[in-house]
Design a protein around this motif. Sequence first.
Motif, mmCIF file in Angstrom:
data_model
loop_
_atom_site.group_PDB
_atom_site.id
_atom_site.type_symbol
_atom_site.label_atom_id
_atom_site.label_comp_id
_atom_site.label_asym_id
_atom_site.label_seq_id
_atom_site.Cartn_x
_atom_site.Cartn_y
_atom_site.Cartn_z
ATOM 1 N N GLY A 186 -46.943 -0.127 11.948
ATOM 2 C CA GLY A 186 -48.082 0.946 11.954
ATOM 3 C C GLY A 186 -49.358 0.449 12.646
ATOM 4 O O GLY A 186 -50.273 1.219 13.006
ATOM 5 N N PHE A 187 -49.237 -0.953 12.908
ATOM 6 C CA PHE A 187 -50.435 -1.376 13.634
ATOM 7 C C PHE A 187 -49.904 -2.785 14.547
ATOM 8 O O PHE A 187 -48.641 -2.979 14.323
ATOM 9 C CB PHE A 187 -51.546 -1.960 12.777
ATOM 10 N N ILE A 188 -50.687 -3.095 15.331
ATOM 11 C CA ILE A 188 -50.464 -4.445 16.381
ATOM 12 C C ILE A 188 -49.573 -3.753 17.463
ATOM 13 O O ILE A 188 -49.935 -3.851 18.668
ATOM 14 C CB ILE A 188 -49.644 -5.437 15.603
ATOM 15 N N GLN A 189 -48.168 -3.339 17.102
ATOM 16 C CA GLN A 189 -47.228 -2.787 18.231
ATOM 17 C C GLN A 189 -46.767 -1.517 17.598
ATOM 18 O O GLN A 189 -45.635 -1.661 17.199
ATOM 19 C CB GLN A 189 -46.452 -3.693 18.630
ATOM 20 N N PRO A 190 -47.573 -0.277 17.451
ATOM 21 C CA PRO A 190 -46.890 0.707 16.481
ATOM 22 C C PRO A 190 -45.480 1.260 17.222
ATOM 23 O O PRO A 190 -45.403 1.218 18.489
ATOM 24 C CB PRO A 190 -47.964 1.683 17.001
ATOM 25 N N GLY A 191 -44.658 1.185 16.290
ATOM 26 C CA GLY A 191 -43.358 1.912 16.640
ATOM 27 C C GLY A 191 -42.052 1.748 15.382
ATOM 28 O O GLY A 191 -42.728 1.569 14.285
ATOM 29 N N LEU A 192 -40.996 2.096 15.827
ATOM 30 C CA LEU A 192 -39.957 2.030 14.809
ATOM 31 C C LEU A 192 -39.069 0.908 15.073
ATOM 32 O O LEU A 192 -38.670 0.668 16.173
ATOM 33 C CB LEU A 192 -39.145 3.476 14.869
ATOM 34 N N THR A 193 -38.713 0.232 14.111
ATOM 35 C CA THR A 193 -37.732 -0.833 14.162
ATOM 36 C C THR A 193 -36.412 -0.219 13.451
ATOM 37 O O THR A 193 -36.432 -0.152 12.174
ATOM 38 C CB THR A 193 -38.313 -2.064 13.624
ATOM 39 N N PHE A 194 -35.405 -0.265 14.077
ATOM 40 C CA PHE A 194 -33.921 0.132 13.468
ATOM 41 C C PHE A 194 -33.144 -1.072 13.256
ATOM 42 O O PHE A 194 -32.931 -2.125 13.762
ATOM 43 C CB PHE A 194 -33.157 0.923 14.607
ATOM 44 N N LEU A 195 -32.783 -1.253 11.896
ATOM 45 C CA LEU A 195 -31.973 -2.395 11.260
ATOM 46 C C LEU A 195 -30.829 -1.896 10.823
ATOM 47 O O LEU A 195 -30.691 -0.713 10.289
ATOM 48 C CB LEU A 195 -32.792 -3.096 10.211
ATOM 49 N N GLY A 196 -29.539 -2.498 10.929
ATOM 50 C CA GLY A 196 -28.464 -2.295 10.402
ATOM 51 C C GLY A 196 -28.236 -2.823 8.995
ATOM 52 O O GLY A 196 -29.056 -3.569 8.514
ATOM 53 N N ASP A 197 -27.307 -2.507 7.975
ATOM 54 C CA ASP A 197 -27.202 -2.564 6.685
ATOM 55 C C ASP A 197 -26.836 -4.405 6.499
ATOM 56 O O ASP A 197 -26.924 -4.811 5.565
ATOM 57 C CB ASP A 197 -26.111 -1.731 6.001
#
Length: 386
Positions: A51-62
């Motif tokens: 949400g801050f510093i480098q806003p974006g979505l991180t996608f991770l596997g299980d």
Amino acid sequence: MIPQVRSRSSIRSRAFAVTTAALLSTIAACGDDGINNSTPQPPRGIIVLDGFIQPGLTFLGDTGSASTKLTLAPTTEFDAGGFTLLRDTVLAVSSRGAGDLLYVTDVRTSTTRRIQLPTRSNPSRARLLSGTGGQTLIGAALRDSSSVALLSFAGAGTVTSTRISNVGTCPTDLFQFDNATWIVDANANCKVNYAVQGDVRLIRVPNTGTTRDTILLPGLRGSGASALVDGDVAYISAGGDASFASFPYTLISTGGITKVDLRGKRVLTAKRMPANTYGAGVKLGLDGFLYVTLYQDLASFTNRIIKVRPADLSFVTSASADWLVLTGATGTAVTCGSGQADALGRLHCIQNGTGSVTSLLVFSPTGTEVRRVPANQGGVDMAIRP
């Protein structure tokens, strides 16, 4: 959904900005997507919102440590404290201070569409609704306009917008059920200082006709109210009421959850959060339990997660506390926020360390850490993608 603590001044501004997720808000995976699996399966992956510093979505596997980062926006136009996930669509909004923007992300293709919402409307939360004729339909609660925007478009086509007006003092969330749009009114002075004016209300606006229904939720207070819908029941949560005018901050009332029968349009039961706590961000675990993220108090802002039985809103307590007692890989106590369990009962949550470096933590059903993996920086919310 509660962002990890950066500083007291940051907490104050986010509490007032209320992206409840800011203090919860929010929510996250609403509806029954993935809840009714007859045979429990591990999740297909996890999404973390930076949400801050480098806003974006991180996608991770299980499993494994690999991750993919999708940048959403520069920090100057992004202040989302949470997001909503339904099937393959992620929605996040920026408030009036960051441009009144809606971000629509297709998880399958990792592409995002940025949509301008009405200027200074101060959106709180967006939901994917049921469109017609191949159109995507999104509803956005506009806190400062006492209205809900309904946005319709196909693919990359032009967005058309309509409004549902006069829906409370500060609408913060919405959902569809039984030929009506239901709006959560936080009943707070969101235009000025987010001061709570009274109990949260649930307003039903029928698709046809003019008769509206307003359900008062006694004792439920907080400028970041949100909804989680499962079948014909809604769980309305709000983080509580507090004064952040000076430190030490003053807690006026704790947060809570109210369970509402949508067909009968009546309150079924309600549950207050433990004494001295602040916040009540609710997620529906894939194991069928509710998971509430809150702060232990307004001094340390220690993240805590409470496991709740949906039937009667009773807590699944440990011998020493109402919240889950979590143990790290080295045997020491650890805390994290924005918690949700997978179908196997493993709790997933996020933790920000030095420099706001984010980690995804996974705990066994007994509360022992079984996985810790980097999730970029500035994490404020997460959800499991089943």
